[in-house]
Enzyme design. Structure first.
Site, PDB file in Angstrom:
ATOM      1  N   LYS A 198      41.940  34.419  30.740  1.00 21.42           N
ATOM      2  CA  LYS A 198      41.780  35.504  29.767  1.00 21.42           C
ATOM      3  C   LYS A 198      41.037  35.033  28.522  1.00 21.42           C
ATOM      4  O   LYS A 198      40.234  35.770  27.948  1.00 21.42           O
ATOM      5  CB  LYS A 198      43.151  36.075  29.397  1.00 21.42           C
ATOM      6  CG  LYS A 198      43.791  36.859  30.532  1.00 21.42           C
ATOM      7  CD  LYS A 198      45.153  37.400  30.145  1.00 21.42           C
ATOM      8  CE  LYS A 198      45.768  38.184  31.307  1.00 21.42           C
ATOM      9  NZ  LYS A 198      47.119  38.694  30.980  1.00 21.42           N
TER      10      LYS A 198
ATOM     11  N   LYS B 166      40.405  41.383  45.000  1.00 24.16           N
ATOM     12  CA  LYS B 166      41.692  42.048  44.852  1.00 24.16           C
ATOM     13  C   LYS B 166      41.491  43.449  44.293  1.00 24.16           C
ATOM     14  O   LYS B 166      40.591  43.691  43.486  1.00 24.16           O
ATOM     15  CB  LYS B 166      42.561  41.228  43.889  1.00 24.16           C
ATOM     16  CG  LYS B 166      43.942  41.783  43.627  1.00 24.16           C
ATOM     17  CD  LYS B 166      44.696  40.879  42.664  1.00 24.16           C
ATOM     18  CE  LYS B 166      46.067  41.449  42.318  1.00 24.16           C
ATOM     19  NZ  LYS B 166      46.803  40.573  41.382  1.00 24.16           N
TER      20      LYS B 166
ATOM     21  N   LYS C   5      41.336  48.387  39.097  1.00 17.07           N
ATOM     22  CA  LYS C   5      40.687  49.558  38.491  1.00 17.07           C
ATOM     23  C   LYS C   5      39.364  49.154  37.851  1.00 17.07           C
ATOM     24  O   LYS C   5      38.377  49.893  37.922  1.00 17.07           O
ATOM     25  CB  LYS C   5      41.606  50.177  37.438  1.00 17.07           C
ATOM     26  CG  LYS C   5      42.753  50.982  38.008  1.00 17.07           C
ATOM     27  CD  LYS C   5      43.620  51.554  36.912  1.00 17.07           C
ATOM     28  CE  LYS C   5      44.343  50.473  36.138  1.00 17.07           C
ATOM     29  NZ  LYS C   5      45.333  50.998  35.182  1.00 17.07           N
TER      30      LYS C   5
END
Length: 344
Positions: free
Chosen positions: A119, A199, A202
């Site tokens: 991240k 995977k 959205k």
């Protein structure tokens, strides 16, 4: 002869961020498993809004997403009569315990968390302390209810192992307080997105929202990747190399799966026919979820009541845990000045 009392059920904790609409990846990878676990375990299911604020967000939107997530979870089968469903911020003991656990969590251990590294690399302008200590709050979420099992995917294995290490360090320093939680890995087959590459996500646009209508669902299934060996209708295929067949394992009967396997391996059916059969199963599940969601939306106060009741039940357990934790720390003993608890 009196009937023997059944052994107390083990406790499970699992959380989900209110990040928007649930999609097939969430549903198949986690929520359907949660629904099944309700019959065998004492379950605490939490909408983790404090975890969500480590990313940029709008407060009004967060409030809306929390309510929508609760509605979707119940529509998918989470039963408030069987499980405790609540919002993380409604139980303040989560963050209190996280601060206490931070005292035994090493900086180096947090720095090794691959999710934090990923991240931070992808969002270098949002490397905040909350993101860094995210796994400590996760550990508090689990330990505040003395959960012994945690349903997790491979991507959470490292965080759960850190929680177990935190327990060991805490118990060694302050005395036996918590049990090490164990992973409860799902037998769910690995599910790739409709592109057959990554995977379901959205952000990648390779999944189906549980709120999409039948036409939108079909438009996505129709273009979903299949066995690359089937270039032409007459080519035989291998269902075990086809992501669409993986989805059949969730939505189709054993008989239909056998029919698909035979048709694929003999070129008796084409990929479009295979996808149309899959649509039947997907539609049956989504129709049920949509109907239940519509019922809940027709009674907006019902969601608030369910979450308020879940928070009361969760606080009752969490408060008892914190009595023990404060005693271990020496911060809530006779002679220590402490203001009355203002929490309702």
């Amino acid at each position: 002869m009196p009937a023997q009392e059944s052994a107390p059920r083990e406790t499970i904790f699992s959380g989900i961020q209110p990040s928007g609409e649930l999609h097939l990846g969430n549903y198949l990878g986690a929520i359907r498993n949660w629904v099944a676990l309700q019959s065998s375990y004492r379950c605490f299911f939490c909408i983790v809004d404090y975890h969500a604020i480590t990313q940029p967000f709008e407060p009004d939107a967060l409030i809306r997403r929390v309510r929508e997530m609760a509605c979707d979870l119940i529509a998918c089968g989470i039963d408030p009569a069987k499980s405790t469903l609540f919002v993380q911020s409604a139980v303040r003991e989560h963050t209190e315990l996280a601060w206490a656990l931070a005292s035994v969590t090493g900086y180096g251990e947090l720095g090794r968390m691959t999710q934090f590294k990923d991240k931070a690399e992808k969002n270098p302008d949002n490397i905040n302390a909350g993101l860094f200590t995210y796994p400590v709050l996760q550990a508090a979420d689990i330990l505040i209810y003395h959960a012994t099992k945690v349903p997790v995917g491979e991507d959470q294995r490292q965080h759960l192992e850190l929680a177990r290490e935190i327990v060991r360090k805490w118990n060694a320093r302050f005395g036996e307080t918590f049990r090490e939680p164990e992973a409860l890995y799902s037998s769910t087959p690995k599910i790739l997105g409709l592109d057959g590459q990554a995977k379901m996500s959205k952000s990648l646009g390779n999944t189906i929202s549980l709120r999409e209508d039948d036409e939108a669902v079909w438009n996505k299934l129709r273009t979903a990747a299949t066995d690359p060996a089937r270039v032409r209708r007459t080519d035989v295929g291998d269902p075990d190399k086809c992501n669409v067949f993986t989805l059949h394992k969730f939505f189709s009967t054993d008989e239909r799966q056998a029919e698909v396997r035979k048709g694929c391996t003999t070129a008796g059916i084409g990929c479009i026919e295979c996808k149309k059969w899959l649509l039947e199963g997907v539609k049956a599940d989504l129709d049920r979820i949509r109907a239940r969601r519509a019922e809940l939306l027709a009674k907006p106060d019902a969601i608030d009541e369910i979450l308020a009741d879940g928070a009361r039940r969760a606080r009752a357990v969490a408060a008892q845990t914190m009595v023990l934790v404060r005693d271990r720390l020496g911060v809530d003993r006779p002679g220590n000045a402490r203001l009355p608890d203002s929490q309702p």
